[in-house]
Motif scaffolding. Sequence first.
Motif, PDB file in Angstrom:
ATOM      1  N   ASP A  32       0.835  -1.207   0.000  1.00  0.00           N
ATOM      2  CA  ASP A  32       0.000   0.000   0.000  1.00  0.00           C
ATOM      3  C   ASP A  32       0.864   1.249   0.000  1.00  0.00           C
ATOM      4  OD1 ASP A  32      -2.290  -1.498  -0.019  1.00  0.00           O
ATOM      5  OD2 ASP A  32      -2.676  -1.317   2.141  1.00  0.00           O
ATOM      6  N   ARG A  83       2.399   1.760  -3.395  1.00  0.00           N
ATOM      7  CA  ARG A  83       1.421   2.284  -4.346  1.00  0.00           C
ATOM      8  C   ARG A  83       1.162   3.761  -4.114  1.00  0.00           C
ATOM      9  NH1 ARG A  83      -0.951  -2.942  -3.872  1.00  0.00           N
ATOM     10  NH2 ARG A  83      -2.208  -2.262  -2.096  1.00  0.00           N
ATOM     11  N   SER A  84       1.079   4.155  -2.844  1.00  0.00           N
ATOM     12  CA  SER A  84       0.859   5.566  -2.527  1.00  0.00           C
ATOM     13  C   SER A  84       2.030   6.416  -3.006  1.00  0.00           C
ATOM     14  CB  SER A  84       0.671   5.751  -1.012  1.00  0.00           C
ATOM     15  OG  SER A  84      -0.531   5.181  -0.573  1.00  0.00           O
ATOM     16  N   ILE A  88       1.917   9.353  -5.775  1.00  0.00           N
ATOM     17  CA  ILE A  88       2.338  10.719  -5.422  1.00  0.00           C
ATOM     18  C   ILE A  88       3.401  11.221  -6.390  1.00  0.00           C
ATOM     19  CG2 ILE A  88       3.577  12.073  -3.688  1.00  0.00           C
ATOM     20  CD1 ILE A  88       2.155  10.230  -1.571  1.00  0.00           C
ATOM     21  N   VAL A 140      -4.692  11.185  -2.678  1.00  0.00           N
ATOM     22  CA  VAL A 140      -4.365  10.837  -1.289  1.00  0.00           C
ATOM     23  C   VAL A 140      -4.581  12.060  -0.414  1.00  0.00           C
ATOM     24  CG1 VAL A 140      -2.652   9.138  -2.034  1.00  0.00           C
ATOM     25  CG2 VAL A 140      -1.913  11.459  -1.487  1.00  0.00           C
ATOM     26  N   THR A 175      -1.296  11.411   4.393  1.00  0.00           N
ATOM     27  CA  THR A 175      -0.568  10.362   3.677  1.00  0.00           C
ATOM     28  C   THR A 175       0.618  10.938   2.916  1.00  0.00           C
ATOM     29  OG1 THR A 175      -2.564   9.029   3.420  1.00  0.00           O
ATOM     30  CG2 THR A 175      -0.758   8.579   1.894  1.00  0.00           C
ATOM     31  N   HIS A 222       4.962  10.301   3.738  1.00  0.00           N
ATOM     32  CA  HIS A 222       6.006   9.807   2.834  1.00  0.00           C
ATOM     33  C   HIS A 222       7.030  10.890   2.487  1.00  0.00           C
ATOM     34  CE1 HIS A 222       3.959   6.034   2.358  1.00  0.00           C
ATOM     35  NE2 HIS A 222       2.871   6.608   1.884  1.00  0.00           N
TER      36      HIS A 222
END
Length: 201
Positions: free
Chosen positions: A21, A24-25, A29, A54, A58, A62
């Motif tokens: 997950d 993928r995020s 991004i 997102v 989130t 990152h």
Amino acid sequence: MVSAGDNRTRRDRDAPPRRADAERSIAAILAAAFDVLGTNPAASMTDVARAAGVGRVTLYAHFSSRAELLKALVHQVLQETRHILDTSLADNRPADQVLAGIVQTSWRQLDRHRRLRQAVLAELGSDWVADQHDQVFARLTELLTRGQDEGVFRTDLPTSWMITTVYGLLHAAADEVDTGRVSSADVPQLVIRSLLPSLAG
């Protein structure tokens, strides 16, 4: 009752989906940031989060700041550049022909990211950008040295200056395209015709 060992096993089983997950995020991004900042170098983190689908939480989990996001984009572009150069260095044609091919592929990459380059230079500075290019410069140095050994590149100039000439022309071309004085489609041949005679042995 569930033992501590069982809890650890469940956590281990849960870890791969969480990592997937997150990956993928991050991919979403970065893809959104290339698009958004490639259109508007002044775009905000909120703009990027919205485009990526997102939340801000989130996004900041990152990438803690806009600068960190820009650094990640630069590193991805440089990874692509190193791949281009590695492929080119495996080409057995004369080094000047290989360099001409590098100019064409490098321009396509630079042209895609011209507005991103503006954002990176404004926020991170030219010194930081230059510091990230060590591996790229090492590969170009290898090609230029090979060309000197082949007799197609001159030997009275340091390879560091020759690399400066390559990048100077490409970046000047990007500035000319930004002002509308030069067409993007014309740049590769303009650079090649200006560069190769200046480096010819």
